[in-house]
Design an enzyme around this catalytic site. Structure first.
Site, mmCIF file in Angstrom:
data_model
loop_
_atom_site.group_PDB
_atom_site.id
_atom_site.type_symbol
_atom_site.label_atom_id
_atom_site.label_comp_id
_atom_site.label_asym_id
_atom_site.label_seq_id
_atom_site.Cartn_x
_atom_site.Cartn_y
_atom_site.Cartn_z
ATOM 1 N N HIS A 178 45.921 39.794 46.385
ATOM 2 C CA HIS A 178 46.357 41.178 46.480
ATOM 3 C C HIS A 178 45.349 42.085 45.788
ATOM 4 O O HIS A 178 44.887 41.783 44.682
ATOM 5 C CB HIS A 178 47.730 41.360 45.826
ATOM 6 C CG HIS A 178 48.158 42.784 45.689
ATOM 7 N ND1 HIS A 178 48.426 43.376 44.465
ATOM 8 C CD2 HIS A 178 48.327 43.768 46.615
ATOM 9 C CE1 HIS A 178 48.771 44.640 44.654
ATOM 10 N NE2 HIS A 178 48.718 44.907 45.932
ATOM 11 N N SER A 179 44.976 43.194 46.441
ATOM 12 C CA SER A 179 44.221 44.272 45.831
ATOM 13 C C SER A 179 42.924 43.776 45.185
ATOM 14 O O SER A 179 42.069 43.229 45.876
ATOM 15 C CB SER A 179 45.117 45.010 44.826
ATOM 16 O OG SER A 179 44.577 46.237 44.438
ATOM 17 N N MET A 180 42.752 43.937 43.880
ATOM 18 C CA MET A 180 41.557 43.458 43.205
ATOM 19 C C MET A 180 41.349 41.972 43.451
ATOM 20 O O MET A 180 40.214 41.503 43.606
ATOM 21 C CB MET A 180 41.648 43.733 41.701
ATOM 22 C CG MET A 180 40.441 43.306 40.895
ATOM 23 S SD MET A 180 40.629 43.651 39.122
ATOM 24 C CE MET A 180 41.835 42.368 38.675
#
Length: 338
Positions: free
Chosen positions: A139-141
């Site tokens: 997720h994300s980073m």
């Protein structure tokens, strides 16, 4: 056959630390993780690294190679608590806390965090556990780190699942140039406060602060999930709590990369890839991010993308919206029986 994650005969196992000497994985204990499905067992572990340890939660069968689950910036392994019980019925999941996050060790005083250290950490974990391949849920980073690893080591990964990010969003370079001087001053100031307690809140106040700090992406209930690994009670005022991640993380210098480099890198992504774009999220929506997603789609015949309703933390707030797609994806590519 997948390699074992832990020893059959004891609660610890020797792994090589990626350098020279064998090290021992500590605290491998059977608990019932406090999640929305508390009946599903998991294990808390600590993986030694040169600066301390990486904390993680193992869901599912310890006898098989797990999916490595990577969280987003300033979150922690708890981000997978709602989804992990659903997915671990089919595949084991090892959800880690990145350095400075959750229960993992902080970087030493005087040092700072750098985004390309995260794909290197994936490589270290592969070496620790002697995995033949890496399977990623991100997720994300964590998604950005996962893509960097998958593109750098295309032969070392069997599949990559990403939620709401693939590459770093396009930056306003003038804004970056204006922000760097202030960020460096803030980093130096944070270095002098590593042993001080941050602002204190009641439990419910902190949940609201966390919720608002994510621009309401994390629901109040989901914030309380992240707080289990991401907050601590005050030593002076036990009824008050503070955010326990490393404050230096707020000032990570997100170094812009040239667009030709990013495009060259993502063209090396060849493994089966499943991408979720949350329609209510502002991230990964800029022109360059969309263009690079389309480049991946043209260059990777095993890429699929699903637009799902929800915020940037859709996997945490509404795991039921993505779990069916994950199951179908894994079956399609023979990672699960049909």
């Amino acid at each position: 056959m997948a390699k074992r994650l832990f020893s059959r005969s004891s609660t610890s196992l020797l792994f090589f630390n990626g350098f020279t000497n064998p090290v021992k994985t500590q605290i491998v204990k059977h608990i019932h993780c406090d999640t929305i499905k508390p009946e599903v067992p998991c294990k808390e572990i600590k993986i030694p690294v040169q600066w301390g340890h990486i904390s993680a939660k193992l869901w599912g069968d310890e006898n098989e190679r797990p999916i490595l689950a990577l969280h987003g910036w300033q979150d922690n392994a708890g981000t997978w608590d709602p989804l992990a019980p659903l997915l671990s019925k089919h595949k084991s999941i090892l959800a880690i806390d990145f350095p400075g996050h959750g229960l993992s060790s902080w970087f030493p005083p005087g040092m700072h965090y750098y985004s390309w250290e995260l794909p290197r950490l994936i490589l270290l974990l592969k070496e620790y556990f002697k995995w033949d391949k890496v399977s990623l849920l991100c997720h994300s980073m964590g998604s950005i780190a996962g893509l960097r690893f998958a593109s750098s080591y295309p032969e070392e990964i069997d599949f990559y699942i990403a939620v709401d990010s693939l590459i770093a969003d396009d930056y306003d370079l003038d804004l970056v140039a204006r922000t760097y001087p202030k960020n460096m001053l803030n980093v130096n100031l944070a270095q002098t406060r590593l042993d001080q307690e941050p602002p204190l809140y009641t439990y419910d106040e902190l949940a609201k602060v966390w919720h608002m700090g994510t621009r309401k992406s994390v629901s109040i209930d989901s914030a309380k999930i992240l707080m289990k690994r991401g907050s601590k009670p005050s030593k002076k005022y036990p009824n008050k709590f503070f955010v326990s991640r490393d404050a230096r993380l707020k000032y990570i210098l997100f170094t812009p990369e040239s667009k030709p480099f990013v495009e060259t890198l993502i063209k090396k992504l060849k493994c089966p890839t499943l991408y979720f774009k949350a329609v209510d999220s502002p991230y990964a929506s800029d022109e360059f991010s969309v263009e690079m997603r389309e480049v991946i789609e043209r260059n990777n015949e095993n890429f699929e993308c699903h637009f799902v309703p929800g915020t940037h933390h859709v996997h945490l707030n509404n795991p039921e919206l993505i779990m069916p797609h994950i199951s179908q994806f894994l079956k399609k590519h023979n990672f699960l029986p049909s």
